[in-house]
Design a protein around this motif. Structure first.
Motif, PDB file in Angstrom:
ATOM      1  N   ARG A   8     -19.934  45.413  83.232  1.00 35.63           N
ATOM      2  CA  ARG A   8     -18.731  45.539  84.210  1.00 35.63           C
ATOM      3  C   ARG A   8     -17.576  44.524  83.832  1.00 35.63           C
ATOM      4  O   ARG A   8     -16.601  44.792  83.636  1.00 35.63           O
ATOM      5  CB  ARG A   8     -19.327  45.192  85.663  1.00 35.63           C
ATOM      6  N   SER A   9     -17.986  43.463  83.381  1.00 31.46           N
ATOM      7  CA  SER A   9     -17.058  42.346  82.861  1.00 31.46           C
ATOM      8  C   SER A   9     -16.162  42.913  81.958  1.00 31.46           C
ATOM      9  O   SER A   9     -14.923  42.866  81.896  1.00 31.46           O
ATOM     10  CB  SER A   9     -17.618  41.193  82.511  1.00 31.46           C
ATOM     11  N   TYR A  10     -16.941  43.458  80.952  1.00 29.45           N
ATOM     12  CA  TYR A  10     -16.310  44.030  79.658  1.00 29.45           C
ATOM     13  C   TYR A  10     -15.407  45.204  79.804  1.00 29.45           C
ATOM     14  O   TYR A  10     -14.604  45.329  79.174  1.00 29.45           O
ATOM     15  CB  TYR A  10     -17.428  44.537  78.780  1.00 29.45           C
ATOM     16  N   MET A  11     -15.755  45.955  80.877  1.00 31.22           N
ATOM     17  CA  MET A  11     -15.048  47.200  81.493  1.00 31.22           C
ATOM     18  C   MET A  11     -13.826  46.980  82.322  1.00 31.22           C
ATOM     19  O   MET A  11     -13.111  47.698  82.557  1.00 31.22           O
ATOM     20  CB  MET A  11     -15.816  48.039  81.869  1.00 31.22           C
ATOM     21  N   GLY A  12     -13.862  45.483  82.631  1.00 30.43           N
ATOM     22  CA  GLY A  12     -12.635  44.962  83.368  1.00 30.43           C
ATOM     23  C   GLY A  12     -12.939  45.147  84.918  1.00 30.43           C
ATOM     24  O   GLY A  12     -12.211  44.808  85.945  1.00 30.43           O
ATOM     25  N   ASP A  13     -14.076  45.479  85.479  1.00 30.72           N
ATOM     26  CA  ASP A  13     -14.565  45.618  86.742  1.00 30.72           C
ATOM     27  C   ASP A  13     -15.015  44.260  87.211  1.00 30.72           C
ATOM     28  O   ASP A  13     -16.422  43.916  87.337  1.00 30.72           O
ATOM     29  CB  ASP A  13     -15.843  46.630  86.795  1.00 30.72           C
ATOM     30  N   ILE A  14     -14.027  43.283  87.581  1.00 31.95           N
ATOM     31  CA  ILE A  14     -14.528  41.954  87.802  1.00 31.95           C
ATOM     32  C   ILE A  14     -15.263  41.736  89.218  1.00 31.95           C
ATOM     33  O   ILE A  14     -16.180  41.281  89.192  1.00 31.95           O
ATOM     34  CB  ILE A  14     -13.125  41.220  87.918  1.00 31.95           C
ATOM     35  N   PRO A  15     -14.736  42.456  90.336  1.00 35.12           N
ATOM     36  CA  PRO A  15     -15.556  42.511  91.791  1.00 35.12           C
ATOM     37  C   PRO A  15     -17.003  43.065  91.381  1.00 35.12           C
ATOM     38  O   PRO A  15     -17.924  42.372  91.840  1.00 35.12           O
ATOM     39  CB  PRO A  15     -14.819  43.328  92.422  1.00 35.12           C
ATOM     40  N   GLY A  16     -17.146  44.125  90.642  1.00 40.31           N
ATOM     41  CA  GLY A  16     -18.536  44.587  90.122  1.00 40.31           C
ATOM     42  C   GLY A  16     -19.362  43.604  89.515  1.00 40.31           C
ATOM     43  O   GLY A  16     -20.651  43.425  89.809  1.00 40.31           O
ATOM     44  N   ALA A  17     -18.726  42.679  88.467  1.00 43.78           N
ATOM     45  CA  ALA A  17     -19.368  41.902  87.730  1.00 43.78           C
ATOM     46  C   ALA A  17     -19.890  40.794  88.431  1.00 43.78           C
ATOM     47  O   ALA A  17     -20.814  40.170  88.440  1.00 43.78           O
ATOM     48  CB  ALA A  17     -18.577  41.175  86.685  1.00 43.78           C
ATOM     49  N   ILE A  18     -18.864  40.379  89.493  1.00 48.45           N
ATOM     50  CA  ILE A  18     -19.281  39.212  90.376  1.00 48.45           C
ATOM     51  C   ILE A  18     -20.474  39.518  91.310  1.00 48.45           C
ATOM     52  O   ILE A  18     -21.377  38.732  91.420  1.00 48.45           O
ATOM     53  CB  ILE A  18     -17.928  38.776  91.133  1.00 48.45           C
ATOM     54  N   GLU A  19     -20.225  40.689  91.901  1.00 44.87           N
ATOM     55  CA  GLU A  19     -21.636  41.277  92.552  1.00 44.87           C
ATOM     56  C   GLU A  19     -22.855  41.326  91.714  1.00 44.87           C
ATOM     57  O   GLU A  19     -24.039  40.706  92.344  1.00 44.87           O
ATOM     58  CB  GLU A  19     -21.278  42.838  93.043  1.00 44.87           C
ATOM     59  N   ASP A  20     -22.925  41.587  90.518  1.00 44.89           N
ATOM     60  CA  ASP A  20     -24.164  41.685  89.786  1.00 44.89           C
ATOM     61  C   ASP A  20     -24.612  40.344  89.334  1.00 44.89           C
ATOM     62  O   ASP A  20     -25.816  39.723  89.428  1.00 44.89           O
ATOM     63  CB  ASP A  20     -23.869  42.730  88.607  1.00 44.89           C
TER      64      ASP A  20
END
Length: 69
Positions: A8-20
């Motif tokens: 998710r971080s790589y794809m730019g989904d920062i909120p999703g990356a934080i959640e995971d």
């Protein structure tokens, strides 16, 4: 959850990356996870939380070889 957070971080989904990364760190506290979580929090504009998580890595030495590198 760590792998998905990284994706998710790589794809730019920062909120999703934080959640995971948050979920991952609850399952297994680790310096790498705290570091990646802190980076995402910083990118999301939450510097205070980023500093808090980086401090946890240093204070608790979850993975001493990583911290001393």
């Amino acid at each position: 959850y760590y792998g998905r957070g990284a994706a998710r971080s790589y794809m730019g989904d920062i909120p999703g990356a934080i959640e995971d990364f948050n979920h991952s760190v609850k399952l297994q506290p680790d310096a790498y996870i705290y570091y990646n979580l802190a980076c995402q929090q910083y990118l999301n504009g939450n510097v205070a939380k980023a500093i808090k998580n980086l401090t946890k890595v240093i204070d608790n030495s979850y993975n001493k070889s990583y911290v001393e590198s």
